[in-house]
Design a protein around this motif. Structure first.
Motif, PDB file in Angstrom:
ATOM      1  N   HIS A  28       0.843  -1.201   0.000  1.00  0.00           N
ATOM      2  CA  HIS A  28       0.000   0.000   0.000  1.00  0.00           C
ATOM      3  C   HIS A  28       0.875   1.248   0.000  1.00  0.00           C
ATOM      4  O   HIS A  28       0.635   2.193  -0.777  1.00  0.00           O
ATOM      5  CB  HIS A  28      -0.898   0.028   1.240  1.00  0.00           C
ATOM      6  N   SER A  32       1.108   3.858  -3.083  1.00  0.00           N
ATOM      7  CA  SER A  32       0.635   5.219  -2.792  1.00  0.00           C
ATOM      8  C   SER A  32       1.629   6.256  -3.305  1.00  0.00           C
ATOM      9  O   SER A  32       1.245   7.272  -3.900  1.00  0.00           O
ATOM     10  CB  SER A  32       0.423   5.410  -1.292  1.00  0.00           C
ATOM     11  N   THR A  51      -1.099  -6.527  -3.782  1.00  0.00           N
ATOM     12  CA  THR A  51      -0.846  -6.386  -2.346  1.00  0.00           C
ATOM     13  C   THR A  51       0.079  -7.459  -1.785  1.00  0.00           C
ATOM     14  O   THR A  51       0.618  -7.292  -0.688  1.00  0.00           O
ATOM     15  CB  THR A  51      -2.168  -6.426  -1.552  1.00  0.00           C
ATOM     16  N   SER A  69      -7.481  -3.459   1.951  1.00  0.00           N
ATOM     17  CA  SER A  69      -7.048  -3.144   0.587  1.00  0.00           C
ATOM     18  C   SER A  69      -8.177  -2.548  -0.240  1.00  0.00           C
ATOM     19  O   SER A  69      -7.938  -1.657  -1.067  1.00  0.00           O
ATOM     20  CB  SER A  69      -6.490  -4.386  -0.099  1.00  0.00           C
ATOM     21  N   ARG A  71     -10.516  -0.676   1.041  1.00  0.00           N
ATOM     22  CA  ARG A  71     -10.594   0.700   1.535  1.00  0.00           C
ATOM     23  C   ARG A  71      -9.451   1.546   0.978  1.00  0.00           C
ATOM     24  O   ARG A  71      -9.643   2.721   0.633  1.00  0.00           O
ATOM     25  CB  ARG A  71     -10.581   0.707   3.064  1.00  0.00           C
ATOM     26  N   TRP A  72      -8.277   0.937   0.870  1.00  0.00           N
ATOM     27  CA  TRP A  72      -7.132   1.652   0.304  1.00  0.00           C
ATOM     28  C   TRP A  72      -7.405   2.044  -1.152  1.00  0.00           C
ATOM     29  O   TRP A  72      -7.116   3.177  -1.564  1.00  0.00           O
ATOM     30  CB  TRP A  72      -5.878   0.779   0.392  1.00  0.00           C
ATOM     31  N   GLU A  75      -9.774   4.925  -1.265  1.00  0.00           N
ATOM     32  CA  GLU A  75      -9.086   6.147  -0.827  1.00  0.00           C
ATOM     33  C   GLU A  75      -8.211   6.712  -1.944  1.00  0.00           C
ATOM     34  O   GLU A  75      -8.191   7.927  -2.194  1.00  0.00           O
ATOM     35  CB  GLU A  75      -8.227   5.837   0.397  1.00  0.00           C
ATOM     36  N   GLN A  76      -7.496   5.840  -2.646  1.00  0.00           N
ATOM     37  CA  GLN A  76      -6.640   6.297  -3.745  1.00  0.00           C
ATOM     38  C   GLN A  76      -7.470   6.838  -4.910  1.00  0.00           C
ATOM     39  O   GLN A  76      -7.089   7.822  -5.545  1.00  0.00           O
ATOM     40  CB  GLN A  76      -5.734   5.161  -4.223  1.00  0.00           C
TER      41      GLN A  76
END
Length: 264
Positions: A28, A32, A51, A69, A71-72, A75-76
């Motif tokens: 992550h 990012s 991941t 993941s 949620r990640w 978010e991205q």
């Protein structure tokens, strides 16, 4: 055939890189930082099992569908104001493990595609359940079909009524079989009269298998728009809907295509 001429161009970013073996939190953080280079694009594509790397340890590594993941990714997508897509190991509601490709949109909604063709030579079919649904997604009016790695070898699964504008293949395709990767991708573009965006990883996984990258974006002639070889980084190009529309009008091979039905 849809009229594509009024659609805007689609800015696509391929993220070709190595991964930390079986460490989602580290990956992550790694991705990012890379995604900052993709600002201003509409669609950001990550590799297969981004991941963890391509692992058969599904029971130990699987996340729930609402896990960290997922949620990640959302978010991205919000942060980048773009669709972000890639696959990871998921335990589905029925308890089975899936190689699931998520399609995270900046508005907070999510779609997914479960890999259909499981790579038996690595025993993937013993650890994962195959998907049974083809998926057609949309971004900026473009019709996009998501596919994963071994799916590339099965052209019927990629084919539809020529309503797909962009085929996406995400992969952990090893160096030993790179010739097949580099020959099949142009074939999928040519036979489907569409663009192809393919993202493969680089580096070596925890099993000692090397990956050569060879990510690429191909036009409807099968000609490369991006061809970064084995470089690490983010690679961006723009796809022209008007060019695709003109080509399909000039060369309407879809009108002579054979009909077929899929069976499972």
């Amino acid at each position: 055939m849809r009229d594509l001429s009024a659609l805007p161009d689609l800015n696509v970013a391929l993220v070709q890189t190595s991964m930390v073996w079986q460490d989602p939190a580290a990956n992550h953080a790694h991705f990012s930082a890379l995604l900052d280079q993709a600002k201003g694009t509409d669609l950001i594509i990550l590799p297969e099992m981004f991941t963890t790397g391509y692992s058969m340890d599904a029971a130990a590594l699987a996340e729930q569908d609402n896990g960290a993941s997922r949620r990640w990714l959302l978010e991205q997508a919000r942060r980048m104001e773009a669709v972000v897509t890639g696959s990871l190991i998921i335990q589905a509601a029925d308890g089975s493990y899936r190689n699931r490709m998520y399609w995270a949109r900046p508005d907070g909604t999510l779609a997914h595609y479960d890999k259909r063709h499981l790579f038996r030579m690595a025993g993937e079919h013993k650890h994962f359940a195959a998907g049974s649904e083809r998926v057609l997604l949309e971004v900026k009016g473009w019709h996009v079909r998501p596919l994963v790695c071994y799916d590339l070898r099965f052209p019927v699964w990629s084919r539809d009524s020529y309503d797909t504008d962009l085929l996406i293949y995400i992969a952990s395709w090893p160096t030993a079989r790179r010739t097949a990767w580099n020959r099949l991708l142009p074939a999928r573009a040519i036979e489907n009269l569409c663009y192809v965006a393919a993202v493969n990883r680089i580096g070596e996984d925890g099993n000692g298998h090397p990956y050569s990258g060879d990510s690429q974006v191909l036009d409807f002639h099968g000609e490369p728009l991006i061809l970064p070889g084995g470089e690490d980084g983010v690679f961006i190009t723009s796809l022209s809907a008007s060019a695709l529309a003109k080509y399909r009008q000039r060369f309407p091979a879809y009108q002579d295509a054979d009909g077929f039905e899929l069976s499972f």
